[in-house]
Write an enzyme that holds these catalytic residues in place. Structure first.
Site, PDB file in Angstrom:
ATOM      1  N   ARG A1403       0.849  -1.184   0.000  1.00  0.00           N
ATOM      2  CA  ARG A1403       0.000   0.000   0.000  1.00  0.00           C
ATOM      3  C   ARG A1403       0.886   1.236   0.000  1.00  0.00           C
ATOM      4  O   ARG A1403       1.752   1.401   0.877  1.00  0.00           O
ATOM      5  CB  ARG A1403      -0.923   0.014   1.224  1.00  0.00           C
ATOM      6  N   HIS A1448      -3.133  10.959   0.727  1.00  0.00           N
ATOM      7  CA  HIS A1448      -2.588  10.712   2.048  1.00  0.00           C
ATOM      8  C   HIS A1448      -1.996  12.009   2.585  1.00  0.00           C
ATOM      9  O   HIS A1448      -0.802  12.089   2.872  1.00  0.00           O
ATOM     10  CB  HIS A1448      -1.555   9.585   2.020  1.00  0.00           C
ATOM     11  N   GLU A1493      -7.456   8.309   6.398  1.00  0.00           N
ATOM     12  CA  GLU A1493      -7.708   8.906   7.709  1.00  0.00           C
ATOM     13  C   GLU A1493      -8.283  10.317   7.613  1.00  0.00           C
ATOM     14  O   GLU A1493      -7.652  11.301   8.005  1.00  0.00           O
ATOM     15  CB  GLU A1493      -6.431   8.898   8.544  1.00  0.00           C
ATOM     16  N   ASN A1635      -7.484   1.698   9.699  1.00  0.00           N
ATOM     17  CA  ASN A1635      -6.192   1.908  10.368  1.00  0.00           C
ATOM     18  C   ASN A1635      -6.413   1.904  11.870  1.00  0.00           C
ATOM     19  O   ASN A1635      -7.282   2.632  12.375  1.00  0.00           O
ATOM     20  CB  ASN A1635      -5.579   3.244   9.966  1.00  0.00           C
ATOM     21  N   TYR A1637      -4.276   1.467  15.865  1.00  0.00           N
ATOM     22  CA  TYR A1637      -2.999   1.355  16.568  1.00  0.00           C
ATOM     23  C   TYR A1637      -3.139   1.064  18.055  1.00  0.00           C
ATOM     24  O   TYR A1637      -2.334   0.338  18.616  1.00  0.00           O
ATOM     25  CB  TYR A1637      -2.187   2.650  16.400  1.00  0.00           C
ATOM     26  N   GLU A1702      -3.577  -0.150   8.044  1.00  0.00           N
ATOM     27  CA  GLU A1702      -2.401   0.276   8.819  1.00  0.00           C
ATOM     28  C   GLU A1702      -2.504  -0.314  10.212  1.00  0.00           C
ATOM     29  O   GLU A1702      -3.573  -0.308  10.829  1.00  0.00           O
ATOM     30  CB  GLU A1702      -2.313   1.808   8.955  1.00  0.00           C
TER      31      GLU A1702
END
Length: 1886
Positions: A1403, A1448, A1493, A1635, A1637, A1702
């Protein structure tokens, strides 16, 4: 037919009156010429005579009519009107007093003479027609006054030889035919009346087809023979096919002796419900039972027979009416039977809250509250928040000592619509959790299926008035039995169903608010009864055999006392009161399957007397329904609260019980009042009611009686000292005891209402029934025991009111050490224990912080601690002497706010309160200290204070009663002042004085105390008390006094130890030790030996000072002796200031401890220092410097930071230094500010981390840890801090004289740790073995600006990040992406990395300004396009599929100059840009991401301003505008691809949305749950909801709109989509790009009227301290959240195909290619994704690791590194070096998941050589030096520069909201805005 049973003919019809089963009929055959001789005037006193009969239990009165008197001419057309009027008057009087007439048309001797002269008697068929005319007249004149008729009686007199079964004489044949005709006539005249089943075969073989409702028989009972009445009745009913029987006459022959025995036998048979006995006549059982004078108004029984036939009420009333008040109110001091159950209750809608949580459906109480029909417009939405507080509630139950908890299930929580098909598993799991928690705590659950809270959906269809509800309830009950019945053994189908029908459907005061007492109330009762029966049968048929439980019903009833006991009318009215309330449900279930006769009769009478308005319509049970209802209870539950005085009244035609029942309820004004207008404490009413129930309902069924609810309310301002409730419970419980012990009533359970204050229906929270106070003003809903809770627990302890119950053989631990302590050599300098620093101090943060799962050994002692002066109070109570702390604190100015321990927690007077907490915690031990001056006020034995001894006796015995081990400290700093007056511990005499005190304690308490500590923290006494003088006795002589005092303390301890050893050990078998304290000392630099020696010296001077003599060689540590001696010599002293022990003393001291007891709280950083020589001081003797550990949490005490890892090292040091002794942690805890009352998350974190480090020491290091004691049990007097801080697991309100104790969040957390005995591995932490689907997408990712470089190469235009990074102070260390990783020139190298990883996809993003320099297609930069062509070709050649992101974050600056994403023209610009890319590159790309995002673009870039374009001055509007345009731009690009390119290119396109997962900071709080929900909806939902569901979420729209309008704006700050836009946006996805985290903990934050995103979200976030750190402050390792948010996506957005685009972790600082933290992160997060796929059914089809290589991490520059490959920016060629994680990630890819090791080696696990080698100058573990960085013109270390950067970020945020806050702050400058620094959770990834 045998002569023992002769037949009469009876017909009966009724719409409401029912059969007379087991009822008594009064016979006046012998009295017809008296009362019913209507040829004479009506005698006086007839009405009173009838009342007397009714009061004695008669229900019917047999009335023989006189045919001859009524028709003297024989003609029906010529009746004798006065006689007709006479009969009418007398029948009316019968009805009025509640007796039902049983009218006999004809007996053999009353044919009128005129007819006899014409036809003769019954041998003439002509008499049949005349009898029919006569009957028609009687029906016409009297039919409205009776519903039960006998056509003909005494048939035996019609034949000269009686009856014969061989031939029927003509007279009898004619009589029977007359009966047939009259029967048909009757049912023709009264067609609406339902008749009973008909006889098909008559006893004399004459067919009576369709002509009988009841068979009347005469019984000849012969007492002299072996006559079997039971068999006789069975033979009759075999012939009659179960036709109901009326025993018209029963003649007793030969019964002169044992009449009562025969009578008992007869009554037993007659009450047998199998015989369907319609009724029986009571006269002539033994002749005339009494002489009745019709003129007497009152009559007393004079035979047993009469008493036996009385109504139950009259029998009870006769028994108790003769009591005097003193007899009535006498108190019985006895105990309940063994095995008696003590319970407490709650109800779902009153306590649960969570009204819409987990898919729960709306209930009628929800609707009622939301319609503002409750006091104060209150609702049960949150109530006590029990839905989230199972542990809180069970904690209370453990403290109370109840063995049973009765609670109700919310039907709508299980079945939201009320029907089986709507089952909610989340609701079911709540009850699973509750039931399991109860059973784990040894508490039996008693479950009520329905307590008033019907699902609103069912109510919309009529609720309990709709018969279909029966089937719905049956399904609901079936589900509950099947799901919970393996653990629930007692079930109430309903609780107080009368309240439902009365208040819900009658008066309408409760929901559903229906005011219909004519029909709805009775119909509701009818269906409830049928529902109950069906539930019982379901259990009986399907579950009873396997589950072995009981099903009953909890009915409510007052006791009814006659207002005027002298009036039979009032007695009868009181009886009716009970029948109307209790009998409506009890009679059908426990008696005969039908309503009480008196209820049916009264309703029938009202129907007749109120022709214009029928006040009540009682439904009728079919025979089958009655049979199915009768006997459907294994016990009878009773809810009882109060009593009433009842009088007769004329209810006229008024609906409702009083109107229909002709009674009126009153209260005695002398009865005490309560806050409730319906509850008056009348304790003696309970005993009478229990007696009544036993006789009326349970005499035959013999089921037990449970009191299922009893209590009283107090007001909203209810305080904790609820003495009225205590007296109420004391009295009512005692009345229950009397009913058992004195009356023989089978009561087996007593349930107090209720566990805690709750939502009390229409009264809201204004009435409080709870034994626990709930603060409804606090969102935490804290529960605090009231005094009544302690009272009830004492009643339970003693099982009533007898002498104190003997202890149930409590566990009395006999401690024995595993070995005697051997003498050890003195410590070296530094000690051999320096290996601990060598072992641990080189750990990485990851290694140090990695959480460990495991459990402690069986028998591990979990405890809580306190000390005498801190909690006891009673400073001068009962002759206690003053202590040094009394003296010190009572001197003004000694302590902050002049606080002292005079009262403290008042534990001296509140022993039960303390025991309650310990029981609730389920600790195995309680550490407390003895107050020396309470036992010996002068400090010496002659002053012995027995009261003090008794207090500790009670405490110790109370602990043992609950199997809690007393751990007793003999001396905890509170020296008697009298001893300090002789210089205290400086005086060597103290050794013997202390020994004498210890000797007394051993001898007095040692039979029960098995764990002794002589002295607590002698270091603190010596140094703070005699050196610094900070604590009493406040001696300031730091150079010598501490050493002298310590010397005496050691000798005193040793002597006490030897006293125990020599005098008591053999018999008492206990342990003796001393509680030492120490901070862990971490060297300032572990690589410098001098610093390690200093750290070791620090420990020797603190812990070794006392431990070395005791546990090693009887002498002080060598380091200590050497240093003090040298210092003394340098100071010119002739000898050391440290005293010396003689060899004898050393031998005496050595080994004087059976175990090692240690108190520890924190860790210090210690370095070597050359300290001053003067003044003399212990502190200077050490030659060390002490500082705090950096980057660790602070606490409320400045020098006690929370440094959890230090405790593991300290325990290891003790193991190494002192020969691996058994170690007990006797104090460990943390202080929080006094303002932190209940929600003490910091304490939870402290215990969570510290206890885990102790577990590591035990489980990983082999340290012999045997126990852990939390300090402290409750907030208390904290020495020099007074009440400013608290260490308690329980909050104590020191402003309240009752000192109420309330458990904090930490108490519940600590209980769970105790229950689990540590931290057993969780499901989240347990790896799952398995594989992802075939063709799973394995990828890694980058973004153009972060890696490409070439910022102006080949015609590339400027991006907003080019400008942002070239703006000062925007990016850390002035880094930028000008070169980045130079990927623009390194395609081949990058693809090689991808091949090495074995990924299937890559990606990356396209730089918009590289392709379209000005952002528009006016100029397409072919060179830029060529770069992407080459990259795509290289990828495809390597068999790696591209996954391309269009945007992005690097917007062309040219577009930003025109407003960028704020300008809605950006939508068309983005579409044009997408069109260029699709058309040029689309044939090579199958996976597209439109925007990466959007949250960060909108909020971080345009709200916080911490990312490009760096806008922060409109945080209330701009983020939402930008977000709006981003969504529309995405949709246009999707439609473009879908409409133009999909068919030919065959790709997939979507958007990538990012989000953390959010957990509540406190999972027990609804408001934290709501905050977590808001965080999610404002994060992932902001963009996912419009795209996947259509439009913004309702939650987000509502909040922003409401806050905007509240601020005076005219509309919401959140833009609105048009309907067309909603439709165009919805569904613009082919997969969910995600995404993720980290996980955060959310809590509510009120920002006042500020208008910005964070204020709208109304939540702050923090991280759990146990989460592993990363190189980014915002990213904490929390894998479990990954699975949860993936499951959320499935449930919230329709289970879309998910590609994780992500996921990764960063590091910062020195480079270490052995990135074990990343390996750990990837393995655990990917495993959670596997769980989501395999276990939760989430359609996860791809995983992308962020990132391929270290790159420019936006505003943090190159300081944070996420890469799998290290990029060396110090080398101009920017080489890529594989980190260790490359191999582990590659293995996961190769294996497509995680092979199960139990299946043997998997081929995919064969290690493969790395494709890229590290440079020769580096090894995998070598560190690369970190350069200094430039920040604000200064060269700083990265850490310092990072701190500066974050400070700048904070300033940026402040600036972003400055305009808004300035006006707000000016207006509110005196108001402190509550916020938490940790609440700002910036996206620091940027």
């Amino acid at each position: 037919m045998p002569p023992s049973h002769l037949c009469s003919i009876v017909l009966q019809a009724s719409t409401s009156d029912g059969p007379l089963t087991n009822q008594v009929t009064r016979d006046l055959d012998n009295e017809a010429n008296h009362v019913f001789d209507c040829s004479h005037p009506i005698p006086t006193g007839v009405r009173d005579y009838f009342l007397t009969l009714q009061s004695r239990g008669a229900t019917h009165f047999k009335v023989p009519l006189n045919w001859a008197q009524l028709l003297p001419t024989g003609l029906a057309s010529q009746p004798n009107k006065p006689v007709v009027a006479c009969y009418q008057a007398l029948l009316k009087q019968l009805v009025e007093v509640g007796l039902q007439p049983l009218v006999v048309l004809h007996s053999s001797g009353s044919v009128p003479e005129a007819l006899r002269a014409l036809y003769g008697s019954w041998e003439s068929p002509q008499l049949i027609e005349e009898f029919e005319r006569y009957a028609e007249l009687a029906f016409h004149e009297f039919g409205e006054l009776t519903s039960t008729w006998i056509t003909l009686s005494h048939l035996e007199e019609l034949g000269p030889e009686g009856l014969s079964t061989d031939a029927v004489p003509p007279p009898i044949q004619n009589a029977i035919q007359a009966h047939r005709n009259v029967y048909q006539l009757y049912h023709h005249l009264f067609p609406s009346r339902v008749h009973l089943p008909l006889l098909r075969e008559y006893c004399i073989s004459v067919p009576f087809q369709d002509s009988l409702d009841v068979l009347s028989v005469q019984i000849e009972y012969d007492c002299t023979s072996k006559y079997n009445l039971e068999e006789e009745l069975r033979s009759i009913q075999r012939v009659t096919e179960q036709l109901p029987l009326l025993i018209y006459n029963m003649n007793m022959n030969g019964c002169s002796s044992n009449r009562s025995g025969h009578l008992d036998n007869i009554l037993r048979v007659l009450r047998n419900t199998d015989f369907h006995i319609f009724g029986w006549v009571m006269v002539d059982l033994f002749g005339v039972l009494e002489d009745v004078d019709t003129s007497i108004k009152k009559s007393q029984p004079n035979s047993k027979g009469d008493v036996a036939f009385k109504r139950s009420y009259n029998r009870v009333w006769d028994k108790f009416s003769i009591e005097t008040p003193s007899e009535r109110d006498s108190f019985l001091k006895e105990s309940f039977p063994s095995g008696f159950k003590w319970a407490i209750s709650s109800e779902s809608f009153k306590v649960e809250g969570g009204w819409s949580e987990g898919g729960k459906g709306e209930t009628i109480w929800d609707r009622f509250g939301h319609e503002d029909k409750v006091f104060g417009k209150q609702t049960a939405d949150l109530a006590c928040d029990s839905y989230h507080k199972v542990d809180y509630d069970v904690y209370l139950l453990r403290g109370l000592l109840v063995d049973t908890y009765q609670f109700s299930i919310s039907w709508a929580r299980i079945f939201p619509t009320g029907h089986l098909g709507s089952h909610s598993e989340k609701g079911t799991l709540y009850y699973e959790k509750l039931i399991n928690a109860l059973t784990e705590s040894g508490i039996q659950p008693v479950v009520t299926l329905h307590h008033w809270d019907m699902p609103q959906v069912l109510q919309d269809y009529g609720g309990w008035t709709n018969e279909s509800v029966v089937e719905a309830f049956k399904d609901y009950a079936d589900f509950c039995f099947s799901r919970f019945g393996d653990r629930v053994k007692t079930w109430n189908t309903f609780s107080s169903p009368w309240v439902v029908s009365h208040s819900g459907y009658g008066t309408g005061k409760h929901p559903p608010g229906i005011q219909d007492y004519v029909i709805a109330s009775y119909q509701a009762s009818h269906n409830i009864l049928k529902s109950h029966a069906e539930a019982w049968h379901i259990y009986n048929d399907k579950y009873r055999k396997n589950q072995g439980g009981k099903v009953g019903i909890a009915l409510n009833s007052d006791w009814a006392e006659p207002l005027d006991p002298s009036k039979p009318q009032d007695v009868a009215a009181a009886d009716r009161y009970l029948q109307f309330m209790l009998g409506r449900f009890a009679h059908p279930i426990f008696v005969n399957g039908d309503y009480p006769d008196v209820l049916k009769t009264k309703i029938g009478q009202k129907r007749k007397s109120c022709p214009a308005f029928e006040p009540a319509k009682l439904p009728v049970f079919t025979a089958e329904e009655s049979k199915r209802i009768r006997g459907t209870a294994d016990f009878m539950g009773l809810n009882h609260y109060t009593s009433r005085l009842v009088s007769i009244s004329d209810g006229s035609c008024t609906p409702g019980p009083e109107g229909v029942g002709d009674f009126q309820a009153h209260v005695d004004p002398s009865w005490p009042s309560t806050v409730s207008d319906w509850i008056r404490p009348v304790p003696w009413g309970l005993r009478r009611l229990l007696n009544y129930i036993s006789k009326e309902y349970l005499s035959d069924t013999k089921v037990p009686l449970y009191i299922t609810g009893n209590g009283m309310p107090t007001g909203y301002e209810d305080n904790f000292n609820d003495t009225q409730r205590i007296e109420y419970l004391r009295s009512y419980i005692n009345e229950a005891l009397k009913s058992i012990r004195l009356d023989g009533v089978d009561v087996q359970r007593f349930t107090v209402q209720s566990l805690m204050d709750g939502f009390e229906g229409s009264k809201g929270y204004s009435e409080r029934f709870g034994l626990h106070h709930v603060n409804f003003e606090d969102q935490n809903r804290p529960r605090t025991p009231k005094q009544s809770a302690y009272f009830y627990s004492q009643v339970i302890t003693t099982n009533g009111f007898g002498s104190k119950k003997a202890l149930d053989s409590p566990t009395r631990l006999s401690f024995q050490t595993t070995r005697l302590l051997k003498p050890l050599p003195p410590s070296d300098v530094p000690s051999q224990s320096k290996v601990i620093w060598e072992k641990f101090s080189h750990q990485t943060n990851f290694e140090r912080k990695l959480y460990h799962y495991g459990t402690f050994p069986q028998g591990f002692q979990w405890g809580a601690a306190s000390s005498a002066y801190q909690i006891e109070g009673g400073w001068n109570a009962d002759a206690k002497g003053p202590s040094v702390w009394d003296t010190f604190t009572q001197k003004p100015g000694s302590i902050l706010n002049d606080a002292n321990g005079d009262v403290a927690c008042d534990s001296y007077n509140r022993l039960e309160e303390d025991l309650y907490m310990l029981r609730a915690l389920k600790v195995q031990s309680y550490r407390f200290s003895l107050s020396w001056s309470r036992i010996f006020p002068s400090g010496r034995r002659p002053s012995l204070n027995q009261k003090g001894v008794e207090y500790y006796d009670r405490l110790i015995s109370g602990l043992l009663a609950y199997n809690i081990t007393p751990m007793v400290t003999i001396y905890h700093w509170d020296l008697p002042q009298a001893l300090q007056d002789i210089n205290g511990w400086e005086n060597v005499e103290m050794v013997d004085i202390f020994n004498d005190f210890c000797d007394f304690c051993f001898s007095t308490f040692g039979d029960r105390v098995k764990f002794w500590m002589t002295i607590n923290q002698p270091y603190t006494i010596a140094w703070l008390g005699y050196g610094l003088g900070q604590i009493p006795p406040n001696v300031i002589r730091p150079g010598d006094a501490p050493y002298k005092v310590a010397h005496n303390l050691l000798k005193a301890h040793a002597k006490a130890y030897h006293t125990y050893d020599e005098k008591y050990r053999e018999s008492q078998r206990g342990l003796v030790s001393i509680a030492l304290n120490a901070d862990w000392a971490e060297p300032k630099d572990v690589n410098v030996i001098r610093e390690v020696v200093a750290a070791d010296r620090a420990l020797q001077f603190q812990l070794g000072w006392f431990a070395h003599p005791i546990f090693k060689n009887g002498d002080y540590p060598e380091a200590m002796k050497w240093h003090v001696s040298n210092k003394s010599e340098l100071q010119g002293l002739s000898e050391s200031r440290l005293p010396t022990f003689t060899e004898q003393e050393k031998a005496y001291i050595r080994g004087t401890a059976d175990v090692f007891c240690i108190n520890t709280y924190t860790t210090k950083v210690v370095g070597h220092a050359t300290t001053r020589l003067t003044p003399y001081s212990y502190d200077y003797d050490r030659d060390i410097s002490v500082t705090e550990v950096g980057d660790t949490p602070t606490t409320a005490i400045s020098n006690q930071k929370a440094v959890s890892w230090g405790i593991r090292r300290l325990l290891n040091w003790i193991m190494e230094e002192y020969g691996n002794p058994e170690i007990y942690l006797t104090e460990n805890g943390v202080a929080t500010d006094s303002k932190t009352t209940l929600d003490d998350i910091d304490r939870v974190f402290y215990y969570k981390t510290y206890i885990d480090e102790v577990l590591k020491a035990y489980d990983l290091d082999g340290v012999n840890v045997r126990g852990y004691t939390a300090a402290s049990l409750m907030d208390s007097f904290e020495w020099l801090n007074g009440y400013r801080v608290g260490f308690g697991l329980h909050h104590v309100d020191f402003t309240n004289p009752n000192r109420p104790r309330t458990p904090k969040y930490s108490a519940h957390y600590y209980f769970q740790v105790i229950k689990d005995n540590g931290y057993p591995i969780t499901e989240d932490a347990t790896p799952l073995y398995g594989h992802f689907p075939q063709n799973f997408l394995w990828s890694t990712a980058t973004a153009s600006y972060q890696i490409e470089g070439g910022w102006r190469a080949d015609g590339k235009g400027l991006s907003i990040w080019d400008k942002f990074a070239h703006t000062p102070l925007r990016v850390f260390d002035d880094d930028n992406g000008d070169i980045a990783c130079d990927s623009y020139n390194k395609i081949e190298e990058d693809v090689a990395l991808l091949k090495q990883l074995k990924v299937t996809h890559y990606r990356f993003s396209i730089s918009w300004p590289r392709v379209l320099p000005d952002g528009t297609p006016k100029h397409i930069n072919e060179l830029g396009l060529d770069y992407y062509h080459r990259l795509l070709d290289a990828l495809l050649a390597a068999n790696i599929q591209p996954h391309v992101t269009l945007y992005h974050w690097d917007l062309p600056q040219a577009l930003q100059d025109f407003g960028g994403w704020e300008n809605d023209t950006i939508v068309s610009h983005f579409r044009e840009y997408a069109n260029v890319i699709f058309s040029h590159l689309g044939h090579k790309v199958k996976l597209w991401v439109t925007i990466n995002e959007p949250y960060n673009v909108a909020n971080v870039g345009h709200g916080y301003g911490a990312a490009a374009p760096g806008i922060s001055f409109r945080p209330g509007t701009l983020p939402y505008i930008v977000g709006h345009n981003l969504i529309k731009a995405h949709a246009e690009a999707w439609h473009l691809y879908n409409d133009v390119y999909r068919a030919k290119q065959g790709g997939m396109i979507s958007i990538t949305i990012n989000s953390d997962w959010s957990e509540p900071r406190n999972p027990y709080k609804q408001e934290d749950m709501d905050a977590a929900r808001r965080v999610i909806q404002f994060y992932i939902g902001w963009f996912a909801h419009p795209i996947f569901n259509g439009d913004y979420s309702d939650l987000m729209k509502t909040i922003i709109r409401d806050r905007s309008l509240a601020a005076g704006l005219t509309k919401s700050r959140l833009p609105e989509f048009t309907p067309a836009e909603i439709q165009r946006i919805k569904g613009t996805h082919d997969y969910f790009g995600f995404n993720h985290y980290t996980t955060v903990l959310a809590f509510p934050v009120n920002y006042g009227n500020l208008q910005h995103y964070d204020a709208d979200r109304g939540a702050g976030t923090i991280a759990d301290r146990t989460y592993l750190d990363s190189g980014s402050s915002w990213l904490k390792v929390s894998p479990f959240g990954f699975r949860k948010i993936l499951k959320f996506i499935k449930e919230e957005y329709g289970n879309p195909l998910v590609i994780v685009t992500e996921n990764g972790i960063s590091e910062r600082g020195p480079v270490d290619l052995n990135d074990m933290h990343r390996t750990h992160y990837l393995e655990n997060y990917i495993n959670q994704a596997l769980k989501a796929y395999l276990l939760d059914g989430v359609d996860v089809q791809g995983y992308t690791a962020w990132s391929l290589m270290d790159n420019l991490e936006w505003a943090t520059g190159f300081s944070e590194r996420f890469g799998l490959f290290y990029v060396n920016h110090s080398d101009p060629t920017l080489p890529r070096v594989a980190k260790k994680s490359v191999a582990s990630f590659g293995t996961i890819i190769t294996c497509n998941g995680f092979p199960d090791p139990s299946q043997g080696p998997h081929p995919c696990l064969n290690p493969l050589p790395d494709g890229t080698s590290a440079p020769p100058t580096l090894s995998p573990t070598s560190s690369i030096p970190v350069k200094t960085v430039s920040f604000l013109g200064m060269e700083l270390s990265p850490n310092s520069a990072e701190s500066g950067l974050y400070a700048m970020f904070a300033l940026l945020i402040v600036g972003a909201i400055a305009v808004i806050t300035s006006s707000y702050c000016l207006l509110k400058k005196k108001k402190k805005i509550s916020s938490n620094v940790e609440s700002i959770n910036m996206e620091m990834k940027l």
